[in-house]
Design a protein around this motif. Structure first.
Motif, PDB file in Angstrom:
ATOM      1  N   LYS A 212      33.341  56.131 -26.749  1.00  0.00           N
ATOM      2  CA  LYS A 212      32.602  57.095 -25.933  1.00  0.00           C
ATOM      3  C   LYS A 212      31.784  56.384 -24.868  1.00  0.00           C
ATOM      4  N   THR A 213      31.529  57.089 -23.776  1.00  0.00           N
ATOM      5  CA  THR A 213      30.780  56.492 -22.660  1.00  0.00           C
ATOM      6  C   THR A 213      29.371  57.031 -22.538  1.00  0.00           C
ATOM      7  N   PHE A 214      29.085  58.110 -23.251  1.00  0.00           N
ATOM      8  CA  PHE A 214      27.763  58.741 -23.136  1.00  0.00           C
ATOM      9  C   PHE A 214      27.122  58.833 -24.519  1.00  0.00           C
ATOM     10  N   PHE A 215      25.886  58.385 -24.610  1.00  0.00           N
ATOM     11  CA  PHE A 215      25.162  58.410 -25.873  1.00  0.00           C
ATOM     12  C   PHE A 215      23.910  59.278 -25.731  1.00  0.00           C
ATOM     13  N   SER A 216      23.716  60.191 -26.691  1.00  0.00           N
ATOM     14  CA  SER A 216      22.523  61.039 -26.692  1.00  0.00           C
ATOM     15  C   SER A 216      22.042  61.200 -28.124  1.00  0.00           C
ATOM     16  N   GLN A 217      20.749  60.970 -28.343  1.00  0.00           N
ATOM     17  CA  GLN A 217      20.207  61.025 -29.692  1.00  0.00           C
ATOM     18  C   GLN A 217      18.696  61.283 -29.635  1.00  0.00           C
ATOM     19  N   GLU A 218      18.199  62.090 -30.583  1.00  0.00           N
ATOM     20  CA  GLU A 218      16.756  62.295 -30.733  1.00  0.00           C
ATOM     21  C   GLU A 218      16.267  61.479 -31.920  1.00  0.00           C
ATOM     22  N   TYR A 219      15.153  60.778 -31.736  1.00  0.00           N
ATOM     23  CA  TYR A 219      14.582  59.973 -32.814  1.00  0.00           C
ATOM     24  C   TYR A 219      13.114  59.699 -32.501  1.00  0.00           C
ATOM     25  N   ARG A 220      12.460  59.033 -33.438  1.00  0.00           N
ATOM     26  CA  ARG A 220      11.043  58.721 -33.287  1.00  0.00           C
ATOM     27  C   ARG A 220      10.837  57.246 -32.906  1.00  0.00           C
ATOM     28  N   ILE A 221       9.839  57.015 -32.053  1.00  0.00           N
ATOM     29  CA  ILE A 221       9.419  55.647 -31.780  1.00  0.00           C
ATOM     30  C   ILE A 221       7.927  55.539 -32.102  1.00  0.00           C
ATOM     31  N   LEU A 222       7.463  54.305 -32.215  1.00  0.00           N
ATOM     32  CA  LEU A 222       6.043  54.043 -32.491  1.00  0.00           C
ATOM     33  C   LEU A 222       5.379  53.494 -31.237  1.00  0.00           C
ATOM     34  N   THR A 223       4.227  54.051 -30.897  1.00  0.00           N
ATOM     35  CA  THR A 223       3.462  53.479 -29.793  1.00  0.00           C
ATOM     36  C   THR A 223       2.879  52.147 -30.244  1.00  0.00           C
ATOM     37  N   LYS A 224       2.317  51.428 -29.322  1.00  0.00           N
ATOM     38  CA  LYS A 224       1.750  50.117 -29.671  1.00  0.00           C
ATOM     39  C   LYS A 224       0.616  50.259 -30.674  1.00  0.00           C
ATOM     40  N   LYS A 225      -0.052  51.445 -30.685  1.00  0.00           N
ATOM     41  CA  LYS A 225      -1.136  51.697 -31.644  1.00  0.00           C
ATOM     42  C   LYS A 225      -0.616  52.309 -32.946  1.00  0.00           C
ATOM     43  N   GLY A 226       0.698  52.422 -33.065  1.00  0.00           N
ATOM     44  CA  GLY A 226       1.268  52.921 -34.310  1.00  0.00           C
ATOM     45  C   GLY A 226       1.423  54.435 -34.404  1.00  0.00           C
ATOM     46  N   LYS A 227       1.144  55.156 -33.325  1.00  0.00           N
ATOM     47  CA  LYS A 227       1.319  56.607 -33.343  1.00  0.00           C
ATOM     48  C   LYS A 227       2.786  56.968 -33.154  1.00  0.00           C
ATOM     49  N   VAL A 228       3.185  58.073 -33.760  1.00  0.00           N
ATOM     50  CA  VAL A 228       4.583  58.500 -33.717  1.00  0.00           C
ATOM     51  C   VAL A 228       4.818  59.416 -32.524  1.00  0.00           C
ATOM     52  N   ARG A 229       5.875  59.098 -31.762  1.00  0.00           N
ATOM     53  CA  ARG A 229       6.279  59.964 -30.662  1.00  0.00           C
ATOM     54  C   ARG A 229       7.775  60.227 -30.776  1.00  0.00           C
ATOM     55  N   TRP A 230       8.173  61.488 -30.508  1.00  0.00           N
ATOM     56  CA  TRP A 230       9.588  61.852 -30.501  1.00  0.00           C
ATOM     57  C   TRP A 230      10.143  61.649 -29.094  1.00  0.00           C
ATOM     58  N   VAL A 231      11.368  61.056 -29.007  1.00  0.00           N
ATOM     59  CA  VAL A 231      12.027  60.893 -27.715  1.00  0.00           C
ATOM     60  C   VAL A 231      13.479  61.326 -27.844  1.00  0.00           C
TER      61      VAL A 231
END
Length: 619
Positions: A212-231
C-alpha cells in the motif's frame, strides 16, 4: 499531475475542514481539497489547478506579490512559514484574507519537492491600509497560531520506530523541539504511547507488506511532559525501485478534542441505550415519514414482531385505520411544537388490538430529524375509565332517586302528616273523655316526630347539595336566645333549667342556617337528659372565633362512639331514646359549610356531655 500523487493528496487532505492546497517544486498548484475550493467558490469537480494562481496571487507589497514572497521563503529556508492576511479572490470577485502556514515537503534525499498550504482562518478586510497595518502588528499572534496549529508535517525514515528526517516546528505544541527530533537522538516511535506502539508497528508492517502507498491510523502520543494526546497520522509510503519502503511523508493532526467529544457521545449513547432497552414502555424511533430507525424490546413484545421486522415497517402499519390520520396530525404537531401526546389503537401482528397513549418528541439524532414515540399500553386505564363512568352513571341515577325521595318527603309525606296534626288538634279540643284524650295526644306526639324526621331528612338532603353559602354579620347571642325561647314548652315539660352565659353581643360571620345548629344541639340535650337536670350554654371568646358549648347532665357518650357521633345515621345508645341520628349530621354539615370545627367531650363537672362548635368572628 501524477494521478497517484493526486489520489494520495485526496486521501491525505480530502476530508479536512481546513483549506489545503499542494504546490510542486516548480511552483504550480497540483491539488486543492474540497474545503479550499469551497472557500474560493470553485466547483468541487473542477480538476484544473492552473486557475489557483490567479485567485491566490492578488496582493503585492512594493511590487512583489505577497503569496510569491511566501513561496520563495518556504523553498529557500525549508521550514514552515506562517502567514496572515494573505489576499485571495473568489470566483465571484470578493476578497478574502486568510491566515495559516506553508509547509515544505522533501524527497528521499531531503531536497525540496514543493509545499502544501494550510488555511487556518478566513476573514474580510475593508482596505489595503487596514491589511498592511494588521499584518505588521500581528507577528506574535501569527507565531502563536502557527505553533498551535493541529497539523504537523513530517518525513520519517522507514526504519525501526521511524527516525525523523524532517518535522515542522509546530511539533512544539507537544513540548518537543524540531531539532531534537531531527538530530537522531529521539525517534518518532519514542513519542507513541507505550500501549499503542505495538499496534502501530503491526499496522505499518501490514501496510508495507501489502504494497500500500497510503497509511492512516489513529493512536496516542505522549507530550514531553507525559500528557496523552490523540493524533491521526496520514502519510504516503515512499518506496525505492525495488519496492522497499524508504520514507513516510505526511502529517499528524491533533484530534484530542474530537476523541473527548466522541467519548462523551459514546457515554451518552450508552446511557440512552440503557434507558431505551430497560424502559417499561415501548419506545420507537422513526423519521418524519414514520419509517422506524430503532425500537426497544418492549415494543417488539407488545406488537408481536421481531426487531428486524419492525425496522422494515412504518408507524402506519400497526395503527388502527381509524387512528392513522390522527397519528400523522400529532406527528406533525410534534415536529412543529417539539412534543405532543395523543391516544391511538395499536394493531398487533396477530391483528388483536390495544389502546395506547403515544408521547412524541421531535429532536435531532445523528444529524437527522427524528421522532421519539413512547408507547404506553392503557388497557387497564381504559377499563378503569369504563368502570368509573359506569359508577358515575349509577351515582347520577342514585342522586336522581335521592332527589325524588326528598321531593316525596317534602311534599307527599309532609303534607299528609301536617293534615293529621291539624285534625288531631281539632279533635282534642272537642273531646272530653280522658282516655280518648290520652290516645289522641300520643297520636299527635308521634305524628310530630314524623314531621320532625321528614323536615330533618329534607334539610339534610338540601345541605348535602350545597357547596357554598353566603355569610353576613349575625349576633349569635340573640339567635341562641330565640332558640331557647322556641324550646320553652319542652324545657318546662321536663322541669329542666337552661342557663345561657353571655354578657355581650357576639357577632359572627355566618349564614342564617346556623340557627339549625343551635336548635339541634339544644334539642339533643333536652331529649337525652333526665328530668330536673340542668343545661348550660356558653360562648367563649377565642381570639378570631367564637366557641359555642352546650353542656348537659345526660348519660354521656362512650369514647368509642365520640368519633362517629356526627356521622349520618350514627347514634349512640341513649337509654331507650330513639332517633335517626340526623340532627348531629346536620350540625356537622352546617359547621363544615362555615369552615368551622365541631366535637363532643365529657362534661368536665360530672355526668353528661359537652358538644361544641366554632364560628369565625365578624370583623
Amino acid at each position: 499531475m501524477n494521478i497517484k500523487i493526486r489520489d494520495f493528496c485526496e486521501l491525505l487532505f480530502g476530508d479536512l475542514q481546513n483549506g489545503i492546497w499542494v504546490v510542486d517544486k516548480n511552483g504550480s498548484v497540483v491539488f486543492a481539497n474540497s474545503s479550499m475550493k469551497r472557500f474560493l467558490g470553485i466547483e468541487d469537480n473542477n480538476r484544473s489547478m492552473g486557475i489557483f494562481d490567479k485567485y491566490l496571487s492578488q496582493q503585492s507589497l512594493n511590487g512583489v506579490v505577497y503569496y510569491d514572497r511566501l513561496a520563495v521563503k518556504v523553498k529557500t529556508l525549508l521550514q514552515v512559514i506562517p502567514f496572515e492576511n494573505m489576499t485571495m479572490e473568489t470566483t465571484s470577485g470578493n476578497h478574502l484574507y486568510g491566515s495559516g502556514m506553508l509547509i515544505p515537503y522533501l524527497d528521499e534525499n531531503s531536497n525540496y519537492s514543493g509545499f502544501f498550504g494550510v488555511l487556518e482562518n478566513i476573514k474580510s478586510c475593508q482596505n489595503e491600509k487596514e491589511f498592511f497595518g494588521s499584518k505588521k502588528s500581528s507577528e506574535k499572534k501569527l507565531q502563536s497560531v502557527y505553533r498551535n496549529s493541529p497539523v504537523v508535517a513530517f518525513l520519517w525514515s522507514a526504519e525501526k520506530d521511524w527516525p525523523v528526517k524532517y518535522v515542522s516546528e509546530n511539533i512544539s505544541q507537544f513540548g518537543y523541539i524540531a531539532e531534537e527530533l531531527m538530530s537522531g537522538n529521539l525517534k518518532y516511535g519514542d513519542l507513541i504511547h507505550p500501549e499503542d506502539i505495538d499496534k502501530v508497528r503491526n499496522e505499518v508492517a501490514r501496510y508495507e507488506s501489502e504494497g500500500k502507498t497510503f497509511f492512516s491510523q489513529e493512536y496516542r502520543i505522549l507530550t514531553k511532559k507525559g500528557k496523552v494526546r490523540w493524533v491521526i497520522e496520514r502519510s504516503l509510503i515512499e518506496r525505492n525501485e525495488d519496492g522497499i519502503p524508504i520514507h513516510f511523508q505526511g502529517i499528524i493532526i491533533d484530534i484530542t478534542e474530537r476523541k473527548k467529544a466522541e467519548k462523551a457521545l459514546e457515554e451518552s449513547e450508552k446511557k440512552f441505550r440503557a434507558l431505551f432497552e430497560n424502559a417499561n414502555d415501548a419506545i420507537l424511533l422513526h423519521d418524519l415519514d414514520g419509517n422506524f430507525l430503532e425500537v426497544n424490546k418492549v415494543a417488539c413484545s407488545k406488537l408481536g414482531y421481531a426487531r428486524d421486522e419492525l425496522l422494515k415497517m412504518n408507524i402506519k402499519d400497526f395503527i388502527s385505520p381509524e387512528c392513522t390520520l390522527t397519528a400523522y396530525e400529532m406527528i406533525k404537531k410534534a415536529k412543529d411544537d417539539k412534543h405532543s401526546v395523543f391516544e391511538v389503537v395499536h394493531v398487533r401482528k396477530d391483528n388483536s388490538t390495544f389502546p395506547a397513549e403515544l408521547s412524541t418528541s421531535h429532536f435531532r439524532y445523528h444529524g437527522k430529524s427524528v421522532i421519539l414515540s413512547i408507547c404506553r399500553d392503557i388497557s387497564e386505564r381504559k377499563q378503569a375509565e369504563k368502570k368509573l363512568k359506569k359508577y358515575a352513571d349509577e351515582l347520577e341515577r342514585s342522586n336522581e332517586l335521592k332527589d325524588l325521595f326528598t321531593d316525596i318527603l317534602r311534599h307527599d309525606l309532609l303534607n299528609p302528616a301536617g293534615i293529621i296534626d291539624g285534625f288531631t288538634e281539632t279533635v282534642l279540643e272537642m273531646e272530653n273523655n280522658e282516655t280518648k284524650i290520652e290516645i289522641l295526644q300520643k297520636i299527635r306526639n308521634n305524628n310530630k316526630k314524623i314531621i320532625h324526621m321528614i323536615e330533618s331528612a329534607s334539610e339534610f338532603a338540601r345541605l348535602e347539595t350545597m357547596d357554598d353559602i353566603e355569610f353576613k354579620k349575625i349576633d349569635i347571642c340573640s339567635l341562641i336566645d330565640d332558640v331557647i325561647e322556641n324550646f320553652e314548652q319542652d324545657i318546662s315539660q321536663k322541669n329542666m333549667d337552661v342557663e345561657f352565659i353571655s354578657t355581650q353581643k357576639c357577632y359572627a360571620l355566618a349564614n342564617e342556617v346556623i340557627e339549625d345548629v343551635f336548635s339541634n344541639l339544644l334539642s339533643n340535650a333536652i331529649k337525652y337528659s333526665p328530668e330536673g337536670s340542668k343545661i348550660l350554654i356558653e360562648i367563649a371568646d377565642k381570639d378570631d372565633y367564637w366557641k359555642v358549648q352546650v353542656i348537659d347532665e345526660g348519660v354521656g357518650i362512650p369514647d368509642e362512639h365520640k368519633l362517629h357521633i356526627f356521622d349520618r345515621f350514627k347514634r349512640a345508645a341513649k337509654g331507650g331514646v330513639k332517633g335517626t341520628g340526623l340532627g348531629l349530621a346536620i350540625v356537622k354539615r352546617i359547621v363544615e359549610l362555615h369552615k368551622g370545627e365541631y366535637g363532643v367531650e365529657d362534661n368536665p363537672k360530672g355526668k353528661g356531655s359537652k358538644f361544641w362548635i366554632t364560628l369565625k368572628k365578624y370583623t
